[in-house]
Motif scaffolding. Structure first.
Motif, PDB file in Angstrom:
ATOM      1  N   LEU A   1       0.648  -1.138   0.059  1.00  0.00           N
ATOM      2  CA  LEU A   1      -0.100   0.132  -0.057  1.00  0.00           C
ATOM      3  C   LEU A   1       0.833   1.280   0.014  1.00  0.00           C
ATOM      4  O   LEU A   1       0.573   2.290  -0.821  1.00  0.00           O
ATOM      5  CB  LEU A   1      -0.871  -0.122   1.147  1.00  0.00           C
ATOM      6  CG  LEU A   1      -1.791   1.172   1.353  1.00  0.00           C
ATOM      7  CD1 LEU A   1      -2.694   1.411   0.200  1.00  0.00           C
ATOM      8  CD2 LEU A   1      -2.540   1.123   2.746  1.00  0.00           C
ATOM      9  N   LEU A   2       1.809   1.140   0.777  1.00  0.00           N
ATOM     10  CA  LEU A   2       2.710   2.301   0.791  1.00  0.00           C
ATOM     11  C   LEU A   2       3.769   2.608  -0.279  1.00  0.00           C
ATOM     12  O   LEU A   2       4.434   3.667  -0.429  1.00  0.00           O
ATOM     13  CB  LEU A   2       3.684   2.354   2.137  1.00  0.00           C
ATOM     14  CG  LEU A   2       2.806   2.368   3.399  1.00  0.00           C
ATOM     15  CD1 LEU A   2       3.898   2.282   4.562  1.00  0.00           C
ATOM     16  CD2 LEU A   2       2.364   3.816   3.549  1.00  0.00           C
ATOM     17  N   LEU A   3       3.874   1.558  -1.049  1.00  0.00           N
ATOM     18  CA  LEU A   3       4.583   1.603  -2.335  1.00  0.00           C
ATOM     19  C   LEU A   3       3.844   2.257  -3.581  1.00  0.00           C
ATOM     20  O   LEU A   3       4.417   2.322  -4.805  1.00  0.00           O
ATOM     21  CB  LEU A   3       5.225   0.316  -2.878  1.00  0.00           C
ATOM     22  CG  LEU A   3       6.269  -0.286  -1.878  1.00  0.00           C
ATOM     23  CD1 LEU A   3       6.585  -1.834  -2.304  1.00  0.00           C
ATOM     24  CD2 LEU A   3       7.574   0.549  -1.893  1.00  0.00           C
TER      25      LEU A   3
ATOM     26  N   ALA B   1      10.612  13.386  -8.780  1.00  0.00           N
ATOM     27  CA  ALA B   1       9.378  12.795  -7.971  1.00  0.00           C
ATOM     28  C   ALA B   1       9.744  11.444  -7.221  1.00  0.00           C
ATOM     29  O   ALA B   1       8.830  11.299  -5.915  1.00  0.00           O
ATOM     30  CB  ALA B   1       8.203  12.314  -9.061  1.00  0.00           C
ATOM     31  N   THR B   2      10.810  10.913  -7.644  1.00  0.00           N
ATOM     32  CA  THR B   2      11.066   9.575  -6.742  1.00  0.00           C
ATOM     33  C   THR B   2      11.845   9.870  -5.545  1.00  0.00           C
ATOM     34  O   THR B   2      11.354   9.456  -4.689  1.00  0.00           O
ATOM     35  CB  THR B   2      12.364   8.938  -7.423  1.00  0.00           C
ATOM     36  OG1 THR B   2      11.530   8.575  -8.851  1.00  0.00           O
ATOM     37  CG2 THR B   2      12.481   7.591  -6.780  1.00  0.00           C
ATOM     38  N   VAL B   3      12.386  11.231  -5.518  1.00  0.00           N
ATOM     39  CA  VAL B   3      13.211  11.488  -4.225  1.00  0.00           C
ATOM     40  C   VAL B   3      12.234  12.077  -3.417  1.00  0.00           C
ATOM     41  O   VAL B   3      12.198  11.898  -2.144  1.00  0.00           O
ATOM     42  CB  VAL B   3      14.227  12.720  -4.597  1.00  0.00           C
ATOM     43  CG1 VAL B   3      14.882  13.368  -3.486  1.00  0.00           C
ATOM     44  CG2 VAL B   3      15.277  12.386  -5.474  1.00  0.00           C
ATOM     45  N   VAL B   4      11.143  12.926  -4.060  1.00  0.00           N
ATOM     46  CA  VAL B   4      10.133  13.702  -2.884  1.00  0.00           C
ATOM     47  C   VAL B   4       9.126  12.594  -2.336  1.00  0.00           C
ATOM     48  O   VAL B   4       9.041  12.348  -1.272  1.00  0.00           O
ATOM     49  CB  VAL B   4       9.354  14.477  -3.751  1.00  0.00           C
ATOM     50  CG1 VAL B   4       8.155  14.799  -2.943  1.00  0.00           C
ATOM     51  CG2 VAL B   4      10.200  15.685  -4.216  1.00  0.00           C
ATOM     52  N   SER B   5       8.563  11.447  -3.250  1.00  0.00           N
ATOM     53  CA  SER B   5       7.901  10.506  -2.667  1.00  0.00           C
ATOM     54  C   SER B   5       8.605   9.433  -1.821  1.00  0.00           C
ATOM     55  O   SER B   5       8.015   9.033  -0.886  1.00  0.00           O
ATOM     56  CB  SER B   5       7.281   9.517  -3.938  1.00  0.00           C
ATOM     57  OG  SER B   5       8.318   9.003  -4.772  1.00  0.00           O
TER      58      SER B   5
ATOM     59  N   THR C   1       9.401   7.320   3.717  1.00  0.00           N
ATOM     60  CA  THR C   1      10.310   7.302   4.918  1.00  0.00           C
ATOM     61  C   THR C   1      10.011   7.906   6.339  1.00  0.00           C
ATOM     62  O   THR C   1       9.986   7.486   7.253  1.00  0.00           O
ATOM     63  CB  THR C   1      11.699   7.769   4.592  1.00  0.00           C
ATOM     64  OG1 THR C   1      12.073   6.948   3.378  1.00  0.00           O
ATOM     65  CG2 THR C   1      12.756   7.337   5.611  1.00  0.00           C
ATOM     66  N   ALA C   2       9.383   9.140   6.124  1.00  0.00           N
ATOM     67  CA  ALA C   2       9.003   9.859   7.139  1.00  0.00           C
ATOM     68  C   ALA C   2       7.374   9.518   7.888  1.00  0.00           C
ATOM     69  O   ALA C   2       7.581   9.231   9.160  1.00  0.00           O
ATOM     70  CB  ALA C   2       8.529  11.185   6.698  1.00  0.00           C
ATOM     71  N   ILE C   3       6.548   8.778   6.882  1.00  0.00           N
ATOM     72  CA  ILE C   3       5.279   8.494   7.716  1.00  0.00           C
ATOM     73  C   ILE C   3       5.454   6.808   8.084  1.00  0.00           C
ATOM     74  O   ILE C   3       4.504   6.395   9.053  1.00  0.00           O
ATOM     75  CB  ILE C   3       4.077   8.699   6.640  1.00  0.00           C
ATOM     76  CG1 ILE C   3       4.224   7.546   5.511  1.00  0.00           C
ATOM     77  CG2 ILE C   3       4.117  10.034   6.241  1.00  0.00           C
ATOM     78  CD1 ILE C   3       2.966   7.684   4.526  1.00  0.00           C
ATOM     79  N   GLY C   4       6.422   6.033   7.650  1.00  0.00           N
ATOM     80  CA  GLY C   4       6.564   4.679   7.719  1.00  0.00           C
ATOM     81  C   GLY C   4       6.470   4.348   9.471  1.00  0.00           C
ATOM     82  O   GLY C   4       5.876   3.517   9.550  1.00  0.00           O
ATOM     83  N   PRO C   5       7.457   4.966  10.085  1.00  0.00           N
ATOM     84  CA  PRO C   5       7.490   4.533  11.424  1.00  0.00           C
ATOM     85  C   PRO C   5       6.094   4.963  12.369  1.00  0.00           C
ATOM     86  O   PRO C   5       5.860   4.326  13.219  1.00  0.00           O
ATOM     87  CB  PRO C   5       8.748   5.334  11.849  1.00  0.00           C
ATOM     88  CG  PRO C   5       9.549   5.723  10.780  1.00  0.00           C
ATOM     89  CD  PRO C   5       8.481   5.858   9.661  1.00  0.00           C
TER      90      PRO C   5
ATOM     91  N   ALA D   1       9.070  -2.096   9.289  1.00  0.00           N
ATOM     92  CA  ALA D   1       9.812  -1.078   9.812  1.00  0.00           C
ATOM     93  C   ALA D   1      11.260  -0.848   8.910  1.00  0.00           C
ATOM     94  O   ALA D   1      11.647   0.491   8.638  1.00  0.00           O
ATOM     95  CB  ALA D   1       9.868  -0.915  11.195  1.00  0.00           C
ATOM     96  N   ILE D   2      11.931  -1.737   8.903  1.00  0.00           N
ATOM     97  CA  ILE D   2      13.204  -1.799   8.257  1.00  0.00           C
ATOM     98  C   ILE D   2      13.322  -1.476   6.816  1.00  0.00           C
ATOM     99  O   ILE D   2      13.585  -0.542   6.334  1.00  0.00           O
ATOM    100  CB  ILE D   2      14.182  -2.827   8.395  1.00  0.00           C
ATOM    101  CG1 ILE D   2      14.433  -2.978  10.066  1.00  0.00           C
ATOM    102  CG2 ILE D   2      15.308  -3.110   7.700  1.00  0.00           C
ATOM    103  CD1 ILE D   2      15.044  -4.381  10.555  1.00  0.00           C
ATOM    104  N   LEU D   3      12.088  -2.154   6.163  1.00  0.00           N
ATOM    105  CA  LEU D   3      12.037  -1.971   4.764  1.00  0.00           C
ATOM    106  C   LEU D   3      11.682  -0.512   4.363  1.00  0.00           C
ATOM    107  O   LEU D   3      12.082  -0.110   3.397  1.00  0.00           O
ATOM    108  CB  LEU D   3      10.806  -2.971   4.380  1.00  0.00           C
ATOM    109  CG  LEU D   3      11.189  -4.440   4.191  1.00  0.00           C
ATOM    110  CD1 LEU D   3      10.285  -5.269   3.633  1.00  0.00           C
ATOM    111  CD2 LEU D   3      12.579  -4.699   3.378  1.00  0.00           C
ATOM    112  N   LEU D   4      10.691   0.176   5.210  1.00  0.00           N
ATOM    113  CA  LEU D   4      10.205   1.467   5.036  1.00  0.00           C
ATOM    114  C   LEU D   4      11.406   2.346   5.001  1.00  0.00           C
ATOM    115  O   LEU D   4      11.386   3.565   4.631  1.00  0.00           O
ATOM    116  CB  LEU D   4       9.024   1.682   5.717  1.00  0.00           C
ATOM    117  CG  LEU D   4       7.830   1.069   5.586  1.00  0.00           C
ATOM    118  CD1 LEU D   4       6.792   1.334   6.458  1.00  0.00           C
ATOM    119  CD2 LEU D   4       7.354   1.166   4.020  1.00  0.00           C
TER     120      LEU D   4
END
Length: 458
Positions: A69-71, A107-111, A116-120, A145-148
């Motif tokens: 979902l996050l990808l 767009a890749t860098v921003v997304s 990474t910010a919302i993952g944890p 958590a580690i994958l994100l």
């Protein structure tokens, strides 16, 4: 001889030559690459299942829907960029091609920074929302958590390899992936078997390997100066190109988001059957990942082929290529189904030695087997529509088959049969209905009027 080697490792112009030959030449390295990419999660599952146990195997499977979902941001950017790149390459528009690549990199860098910010923040409560069993909860949270945390490597590989494929280059992404996959195997065994790091070790092995493949794709793009030239100013996205990227990529991203949310709902149902069925589902989905690779491969090949020929205004080649692609895809799918039915048990035994898990996994694979032929039809024709610039139609079909068909059938059959068979019967039904709807949409021909190039000409 040098010219042939250079052509093999370079971009492929699919606007010339035999369409079937174009598709096969492009698809073979892409298929090998897709199979190798699937090894990332599969090696994690095999090593963890053998060295840690079925609980750890189930933990990896339980975290999958949230990760997917996050990808979706990256998937949307990748599809949009691939369509733009293939059409501008076919139209021989070097400036817009370069600027499109620069926009996609930004767009890749921003997304990835956003994920990474919302993952944890979402890891713990999302696992709780899925009713993850207590005995695997901590492991699932650690793995996710580690994958994100290292999502940027995966983002760059998936998006930049998509751009390379839009240029007709399916060989170099394969070579980079083989390097990274080999590294992943070594690190998996080292971290999990030697250092006893459990699922966390498998996750670290994955993100390190993906970072290597992403970096290699970026270097490759920056060195392709005979085709495009990405300068610093190309990285600042123009409103027009960013709008195109969103228009083309958003439907695909939403499609994946809808599918992932449906998987979260289904995963919750899966979790209600207990750890053994979670392990079974994980094994079946790993095998399914390999079984789906030819279908996804031919779909991607048709997107690139269609995009380049639409850019070159060769609709006649698109229609010929679609017929050739369909023949190739159906033959491969029939062979694949036969192999699953004959050798499915041996595949399952790679992941686990638990008799109940093996027996149930083989049974579930037999339920799904015929559906891969239906998925070949869906992926190939959806690839044509996306390559032409029509990303909305596949999105609506995915919404119907996932939300209207699969989820209700899964829960309805589960309540009626009181059996995990419902999970896979619902999947099979949704695949068959998806194929029917995709054929109807293709025949309507709306996709023929969605070209990026023709929109700019108006």
């Amino acid at each position: 001889m040098a010219g042939k080697i250079s052509a093999f490792f370079g971009a492929q112009d699919m606007t010339r030559g035999n369409p079937a030959g174009n598709l096969i030449r492009f698809s073979v390295p892409l298929l090998i690459g897709n199979l190798a990419q699937q090894l990332y999660s599969t090696v994690d599952s095999i090593v963890v299942g053998q060295y840690v146990g079925d609980g750890a195997l189930a933990a990896i499977g339980a975290s999958g829907p949230i990760l997917n979902l996050l990808l979706v941001l990256f998937m949307g950017v990748s599809v949009g960029a691939s369509i733009m790149v293939s059409q501008y390459f076919g139209a021989k528009d070097k400036k817009r091609l370069s600027d499109s690549v620069g926009t996609a990199i930004t767009a890749t860098v921003v997304s990835s920074a956003f994920i990474t910010a919302i993952g944890p923040l979402v890891t713990g409560w999302s696992m709780s929302l899925l009713q993850t069993p207590a005995d695997i909860y901590d492991m699932a949270c650690d793995y996710l958590a580690i994958l994100l945390l290292g999502i940027v490597g995966s983002a760059f590989y998936n998006i930049l390899s998509g751009i390379l494929r839009g240029l007709g280059d399916s060989v170099m992404p394969l070579l980079f992936l083989i390097i990274a996959c080999g590294l992943n195997v070594v690190l998996d065994i080292w971290f999990v078997a030697s250092f006893r790091m459990g699922v966390a070790g498998a996750a670290w092995a994955t993100i390190i390997s993906q970072a290597v493949s992403g970096a290699l794709c970026l270097i490759r793009l920056l060195l392709m100066r005979d085709i495009l030239h990405v300068r610093l100013r190309s990285l600042w996205p123009s409103r027009e190109l960013l709008s195109q990227l969103v228009r083309l990529g958003l439907p695909s991203g939403l499609t994946q988001a809808i599918f992932s949310m449906a998987m979260i709902v289904v995963q919750s149902l899966t979790n209600s059957f207990g750890t053994t069925i979670i392990a079974v589902s994980t094994v079946v989905m790993r095998v399914d990942g390999f079984a789906m690779m030819p279908n996804f491969t031919f779909g991607t090949a048709m997107t690139t082929f269609t995009g380049q020929n639409i850019g070159a205004k060769r609709l006649d080649r698109v229609e010929k290529g679609t017929k050739d692609g369909m023949k190739i895809g159906l033959v491969v799918s029939v062979i694949l189904v036969a192999m699953i039915l004959l050798f499915g048990r041996y595949l399952v035994e790679m992941f686990t030695s638990t008799p109940d898990v093996i027996r149930l996994s083989v049974h579930m694979m037999q339920i799904l087997a015929v559906g891969y032929v239906a998925m070949a039809v869906t992926q190939i024709l959806s690839g044509v529509m996306r390559g032409a610039g029509d990303t909305m139609t596949p999105m609506w079909i995915s919404m119907i088959t996932t939300i209207v068909i699969r989820v209700p059938i899964a829960y309805g059959l589960a309540a009626w049969l009181q059996s995990p068979d419902a999970l896979f019967i619902s999947m099979l039904v949704s695949w068959v209905m998806g194929a029917v709807l995709t054929v109807l949409a293709y025949r309507m021909g709306r996709w023929k009027r969605k070209s990026v190039i023709s929109r700019e000409a108006v």
